[in-house]
Design a protein around this motif. Sequence first.
Motif, PDB file in Angstrom:
ATOM      1  N   ILE A  52      95.941  12.013  14.818  1.00  0.00           N
ATOM      2  CA  ILE A  52      97.317  12.236  14.322  1.00  0.00           C
ATOM      3  C   ILE A  52      98.262  12.337  15.531  1.00  0.00           C
ATOM      4  N   ILE A  53      97.863  13.120  16.541  1.00  0.00           N
ATOM      5  CA  ILE A  53      98.716  13.282  17.737  1.00  0.00           C
ATOM      6  C   ILE A  53      98.882  11.925  18.443  1.00  0.00           C
ATOM      7  N   GLY A  54      97.758  11.186  18.584  1.00  0.00           N
ATOM      8  CA  GLY A  54      97.801   9.869  19.237  1.00  0.00           C
ATOM      9  C   GLY A  54      98.732   8.911  18.508  1.00  0.00           C
ATOM     10  N   THR A  55      98.671   8.905  17.173  1.00  0.00           N
ATOM     11  CA  THR A  55      99.537   8.031  16.374  1.00  0.00           C
ATOM     12  C   THR A  55     101.009   8.400  16.590  1.00  0.00           C
ATOM     13  N   LEU A  56     101.288   9.712  16.619  1.00  0.00           N
ATOM     14  CA  LEU A  56     102.679  10.161  16.820  1.00  0.00           C
ATOM     15  C   LEU A  56     103.189   9.723  18.204  1.00  0.00           C
ATOM     16  N   ILE A  57     102.323   9.864  19.235  1.00  0.00           N
ATOM     17  CA  ILE A  57     102.739   9.489  20.602  1.00  0.00           C
ATOM     18  C   ILE A  57     103.009   7.980  20.673  1.00  0.00           C
ATOM     19  N   ILE A  58     102.097   7.175  20.134  1.00  0.00           N
ATOM     20  CA  ILE A  58     102.285   5.709  20.164  1.00  0.00           C
ATOM     21  C   ILE A  58     103.532   5.332  19.347  1.00  0.00           C
ATOM     22  N   SER A  59     103.768   6.055  18.223  1.00  0.00           N
ATOM     23  CA  SER A  59     104.949   5.766  17.387  1.00  0.00           C
ATOM     24  C   SER A  59     106.240   5.962  18.169  1.00  0.00           C
TER      25      SER A  59
ATOM     26  N   THR B  32     101.945  -3.140  18.353  1.00  0.00           N
ATOM     27  CA  THR B  32     101.957  -3.156  16.884  1.00  0.00           C
ATOM     28  C   THR B  32     100.531  -3.028  16.355  1.00  0.00           C
ATOM     29  N   THR B  33      99.615  -3.814  16.946  1.00  0.00           N
ATOM     30  CA  THR B  33      98.217  -3.751  16.506  1.00  0.00           C
ATOM     31  C   THR B  33      97.649  -2.345  16.718  1.00  0.00           C
ATOM     32  N   THR B  34      97.947  -1.742  17.891  1.00  0.00           N
ATOM     33  CA  THR B  34      97.440  -0.390  18.180  1.00  0.00           C
ATOM     34  C   THR B  34      97.968   0.600  17.147  1.00  0.00           C
ATOM     35  N   LEU B  35      99.277   0.515  16.858  1.00  0.00           N
ATOM     36  CA  LEU B  35      99.884   1.467  15.916  1.00  0.00           C
ATOM     37  C   LEU B  35      99.259   1.339  14.522  1.00  0.00           C
ATOM     38  N   ILE B  36      99.134   0.090  14.034  1.00  0.00           N
ATOM     39  CA  ILE B  36      98.552  -0.110  12.688  1.00  0.00           C
ATOM     40  C   ILE B  36      97.102   0.395  12.672  1.00  0.00           C
ATOM     41  N   SER B  37      96.345   0.063  13.734  1.00  0.00           N
ATOM     42  CA  SER B  37      94.932   0.475  13.755  1.00  0.00           C
ATOM     43  C   SER B  37      94.809   1.996  13.844  1.00  0.00           C
ATOM     44  N   LEU B  68      94.413  20.943  24.467  1.00  0.00           N
ATOM     45  CA  LEU B  68      93.309  20.012  24.767  1.00  0.00           C
ATOM     46  C   LEU B  68      93.394  18.774  23.865  1.00  0.00           C
ATOM     47  N   LEU B  69      93.711  18.994  22.584  1.00  0.00           N
ATOM     48  CA  LEU B  69      93.830  17.871  21.643  1.00  0.00           C
ATOM     49  C   LEU B  69      94.937  16.909  22.075  1.00  0.00           C
ATOM     50  N   PHE B  70      96.035  17.474  22.603  1.00  0.00           N
ATOM     51  CA  PHE B  70      97.149  16.651  23.081  1.00  0.00           C
ATOM     52  C   PHE B  70      96.678  15.742  24.226  1.00  0.00           C
ATOM     53  N   TRP B  71      95.949  16.316  25.208  1.00  0.00           N
ATOM     54  CA  TRP B  71      95.467  15.527  26.349  1.00  0.00           C
ATOM     55  C   TRP B  71      94.418  14.504  25.913  1.00  0.00           C
ATOM     56  N   ILE B  72      93.554  14.889  24.965  1.00  0.00           N
ATOM     57  CA  ILE B  72      92.553  13.942  24.452  1.00  0.00           C
ATOM     58  C   ILE B  72      93.270  12.750  23.805  1.00  0.00           C
ATOM     59  N   ALA B  73      94.337  13.051  23.028  1.00  0.00           N
ATOM     60  CA  ALA B  73      95.089  11.983  22.364  1.00  0.00           C
ATOM     61  C   ALA B  73      95.736  11.045  23.381  1.00  0.00           C
ATOM     62  N   LEU B  75      94.801  10.489  26.543  1.00  0.00           N
ATOM     63  CA  LEU B  75      93.781   9.728  27.286  1.00  0.00           C
ATOM     64  C   LEU B  75      93.093   8.700  26.396  1.00  0.00           C
ATOM     65  N   THR B  76      92.695   9.128  25.197  1.00  0.00           N
ATOM     66  CA  THR B  76      91.893   8.244  24.343  1.00  0.00           C
ATOM     67  C   THR B  76      92.719   7.175  23.636  1.00  0.00           C
ATOM     68  N   TYR B  77      93.914   7.539  23.176  1.00  0.00           N
ATOM     69  CA  TYR B  77      94.658   6.571  22.366  1.00  0.00           C
ATOM     70  C   TYR B  77      95.772   5.870  23.136  1.00  0.00           C
ATOM     71  N   PHE B  78      96.480   6.596  24.004  1.00  0.00           N
ATOM     72  CA  PHE B  78      97.541   5.924  24.774  1.00  0.00           C
ATOM     73  C   PHE B  78      96.917   5.084  25.891  1.00  0.00           C
ATOM     74  N   PHE B  79      96.104   5.723  26.744  1.00  0.00           N
ATOM     75  CA  PHE B  79      95.466   4.959  27.830  1.00  0.00           C
ATOM     76  C   PHE B  79      94.265   4.167  27.310  1.00  0.00           C
ATOM     77  N   GLY B  80      93.462   4.777  26.435  1.00  0.00           N
ATOM     78  CA  GLY B  80      92.250   4.117  25.947  1.00  0.00           C
ATOM     79  C   GLY B  80      92.537   2.936  25.046  1.00  0.00           C
ATOM     80  N   ARG B  81      92.948   3.212  23.820  1.00  0.00           N
ATOM     81  CA  ARG B  81      93.041   2.128  22.836  1.00  0.00           C
ATOM     82  C   ARG B  81      94.175   1.133  23.124  1.00  0.00           C
ATOM     83  N   LEU B  82      95.352   1.644  23.477  1.00  0.00           N
ATOM     84  CA  LEU B  82      96.480   0.730  23.721  1.00  0.00           C
ATOM     85  C   LEU B  82      96.154  -0.251  24.859  1.00  0.00           C
ATOM     86  N   LEU B  83      95.640   0.274  25.972  1.00  0.00           N
ATOM     87  CA  LEU B  83      95.338  -0.599  27.109  1.00  0.00           C
ATOM     88  C   LEU B  83      94.110  -1.471  26.831  1.00  0.00           C
ATOM     89  N   ASN B  84      93.183  -0.959  26.026  1.00  0.00           N
ATOM     90  CA  ASN B  84      92.027  -1.764  25.595  1.00  0.00           C
ATOM     91  C   ASN B  84      92.523  -3.028  24.885  1.00  0.00           C
TER      92      ASN B  84
END
Lengths: 156, 149
Positions: A52-59, B32-37, B68-73, B75-84
């Motif tokens: 949820i946090i990741g989606t909000l940041i990317i949004s 766009t693909t990252t956001l939808i996924s 911790l959840l903020f940093w995980i998000a 690292l995993t979704y901004f740097f991880g999935r988007l750059l992947n």
Amino acid sequence: MSLNPKIDQKKIIFGYILAFTSALGYGTGTVLTKHLINIFPNPILVSGVSLIIGTLIISVFYLKNSIKDLIKNKPKKEVTNAIFAGISSALGVNSLFIGLKLAPVSVASPVANTFPLVTILVIKLFYGKLEKITLQTILGSFLIVSGIVTITIYTS
Amino acid sequence: MSGIIISLIASIGFGTSSVFAKISMLKMKSGTTTLISLVTSTVVTLFASIIFTDPIEYTKLNMEIWLLLFWIAILTYFFGRLLNYTSVQYIGVSKATPIIGTTPLFASVTAIIFMDEKITIPILIGTILIVLGIILITREKTDVIKSKN
């Protein structure tokens, strides 16, 4: 194919830098997740809330451009595939968490880390036109997966 | 046995995700693909958490856990999935995915640097195999992928 080989080379190098940065992001994220699960042992909840946090940041960064992208290109098949990408990814993460509960880490983690070979197999079997896969890529992937399996078996 | 099968399902999930992303980026940008996924993954995971988690668990999240959840998000979704996904757009899924697959190596290095874990012979052997694999993949000629970015 672009006509300028220098631009092509820059794009390729940039692509590799992005892939390594992504692996670094996933890797450090995994260490933090392991640390968090020691404090709060509920991996699926951790995964759900961090998503949820990741989606909000990317949004914040991409929502406006994504809406423009969708209006301009009117993709249908592509949106379906992005949805499937999200489902597969969630299936991967949640299955791994369940797998880790049912099997030892030294078994579940190496099995889950064979995914680059799955990617190559899926492209070869179903999406042959999408990308050319050479013997060198297959050999390189095998070496990487062997290395990862070695590390995960002995560190878990 | 069921643990191995479920771990194999995890491997299939991780392995097919980038292939679907690659097809979706033929007409859409990686953001766009990252956001939808991510939206889809969130819905699926929250559904799983409803099945497997007691709602009272949500009330146990304190400030340290949120941080911790903020940093995980990040690292995993901004740097991880988007750059992947963006790297898949630039070098193709068959080259980007094995490199993304080196994630456990980065996890080990991070744990060695920040969590005082020790370097062992299996880690060294594994690292050598990974580096050889990366050399093989990166030395190969890459067709530049038409990018939406």
